[in-house]
Design a protein around this motif. Structure first.
Motif, PDB file in Angstrom:
ATOM      1  N   GLU A   1       0.831  -1.210   0.000  1.00 29.56           N
ATOM      2  CA  GLU A   1       0.000   0.000   0.000  1.00 29.56           C
ATOM      3  C   GLU A   1       0.869   1.264   0.000  1.00 29.56           C
ATOM      4  O   GLU A   1       0.535   2.252  -0.645  1.00 29.56           O
ATOM      5  N   PHE A   2       1.994   1.224   0.692  1.00 27.21           N
ATOM      6  CA  PHE A   2       2.936   2.361   0.670  1.00 27.21           C
ATOM      7  C   PHE A   2       3.522   2.527  -0.728  1.00 27.21           C
ATOM      8  O   PHE A   2       3.567   3.631  -1.262  1.00 27.21           O
ATOM      9  N   PHE A   3       3.984   1.410  -1.289  1.00 29.84           N
ATOM     10  CA  PHE A   3       4.626   1.459  -2.602  1.00 29.84           C
ATOM     11  C   PHE A   3       3.655   1.962  -3.674  1.00 29.84           C
ATOM     12  O   PHE A   3       4.050   2.702  -4.575  1.00 29.84           O
TER      13      PHE A   3
ATOM     14  N   GLY B   1       3.589   5.597  -3.948  1.00 25.68           N
ATOM     15  CA  GLY B   1       4.887   6.215  -4.194  1.00 25.68           C
ATOM     16  C   GLY B   1       5.738   6.457  -2.967  1.00 25.68           C
ATOM     17  O   GLY B   1       6.756   7.140  -3.042  1.00 25.68           O
ATOM     18  N   GLU B   2       5.340   5.908  -1.818  1.00 30.21           N
ATOM     19  CA  GLU B   2       6.168   6.003  -0.611  1.00 30.21           C
ATOM     20  C   GLU B   2       7.039   4.753  -0.552  1.00 30.21           C
ATOM     21  O   GLU B   2       6.542   3.645  -0.378  1.00 30.21           O
ATOM     22  N   ASN B   3       8.336   4.939  -0.700  1.00 28.81           N
ATOM     23  CA  ASN B   3       9.244   3.801  -0.747  1.00 28.81           C
ATOM     24  C   ASN B   3       9.950   3.530   0.573  1.00 28.81           C
ATOM     25  O   ASN B   3      10.664   2.552   0.696  1.00 28.81           O
ATOM     26  N   VAL B   4       9.759   4.426   1.537  1.00 27.49           N
ATOM     27  CA  VAL B   4      10.335   4.243   2.868  1.00 27.49           C
ATOM     28  C   VAL B   4       9.182   4.093   3.844  1.00 27.49           C
ATOM     29  O   VAL B   4       8.268   4.915   3.869  1.00 27.49           O
TER      30      VAL B   4
ATOM     31  N   ALA C   1      11.815  -1.451  10.267  1.00 30.39           N
ATOM     32  CA  ALA C   1      13.053  -2.233  10.393  1.00 30.39           C
ATOM     33  C   ALA C   1      13.436  -2.908   9.076  1.00 30.39           C
ATOM     34  O   ALA C   1      13.817  -4.065   9.044  1.00 30.39           O
ATOM     35  N   LEU C   2      13.288  -2.174   7.991  1.00 23.94           N
ATOM     36  CA  LEU C   2      13.675  -2.572   6.633  1.00 23.94           C
ATOM     37  C   LEU C   2      12.678  -3.486   5.918  1.00 23.94           C
ATOM     38  O   LEU C   2      13.015  -4.107   4.918  1.00 23.94           O
ATOM     39  N   LEU C   3      11.435  -3.561   6.378  1.00 30.07           N
ATOM     40  CA  LEU C   3      10.417  -4.317   5.639  1.00 30.07           C
ATOM     41  C   LEU C   3      10.288  -3.773   4.220  1.00 30.07           C
ATOM     42  O   LEU C   3       9.966  -4.506   3.292  1.00 30.07           O
ATOM     43  N   ASP C   4      10.581  -2.482   4.052  1.00 29.31           N
ATOM     44  CA  ASP C   4      10.490  -1.844   2.739  1.00 29.31           C
ATOM     45  C   ASP C   4      11.642  -2.219   1.806  1.00 29.31           C
ATOM     46  O   ASP C   4      11.608  -1.893   0.628  1.00 29.31           O
TER      47      ASP C   4
END
Length: 174
Positions: free
Chosen positions: A23-25, A28-31, A36-39
């Motif tokens: 849902e973030f991606f 356009g939110e990539n962070v 803890a780095l799930l992205d």
């Protein structure tokens, strides 16, 4: 207000976690703060990392021990947020990150969940004997700033990050 619970990541909730991340991606939110780095990692690799980082005996040498949780709405078991509670600060976290990182699912924003998540995280920090909690956010991040202030944050300082943005550092006493 809907009841939220902290849930440790497991392989059983992989699809819900990937839906949360995607849902973030999709917007356009990539962070994803507090993830803890799930992205950045494949889910199984990320699960292993969060488990490894949960103990001072197994934490990566360049990290600190931390408790990472999905924040789940009890009524429908939907992941509405994430929180990463760092048990201590290293040089990087003392400058930029703080004890707590968190995020709210894009479709669940502006519903009060951010405040609820931060309050839960501060309580958890207190339970592991962190009495003075540091948080940092970009000054331009009005939503985070308001949440931190609502939860008792006191602004300590502002500085310009290497990316040119102004970072604000807050402290919350437990």
């Amino acid at each position: 207000m809907e009841k939220l619970i902290l849930v440790k990541p497991t392989v059983d909730i992989k699809q819900k976690a990937l839906d949360y991340r995607n849902e973030f991606f999709e917007i356009g939110e990539n962070v994803i703060n507090g993830s803890a780095l799930l992205d950045e990692l494949e889910y199984e690799e990320w699960l292993k990392l969060t488990e490894q980082n949960s103990s001072k005996n197994t934490v990566r040498s360049d990290w600190v021990e931390a408790s990472t949780f999905f924040v789940v709405r009890e009524s429908d078991n939907k992941i509405v947020g994430m929180v990463d509670i760092r048990h201590r600060l290293n040089k990087f976290l003392a400058s930029y990150g703080g004890h707590i990182g968190y995020s709210v699912r894009p479709s669940e924003r502006k519903k009060g969940y951010g405040t609820q998540i931060l309050k839960m995280a501060v309580e958890y920090a207190k339970s592991i004997n962190i009495d003075h909690v540091m948080l940092a956010c970009y000054k331009e991040n009005e939503a985070s700033r308001k949440i931190i202030l609502k939860c008792g944050g006191d602004l300590e300082k502002e500085f310009i990050h290497t990316d040119g943005k102004v970072v604000q550092v807050y402290w919350i006493d437990n």
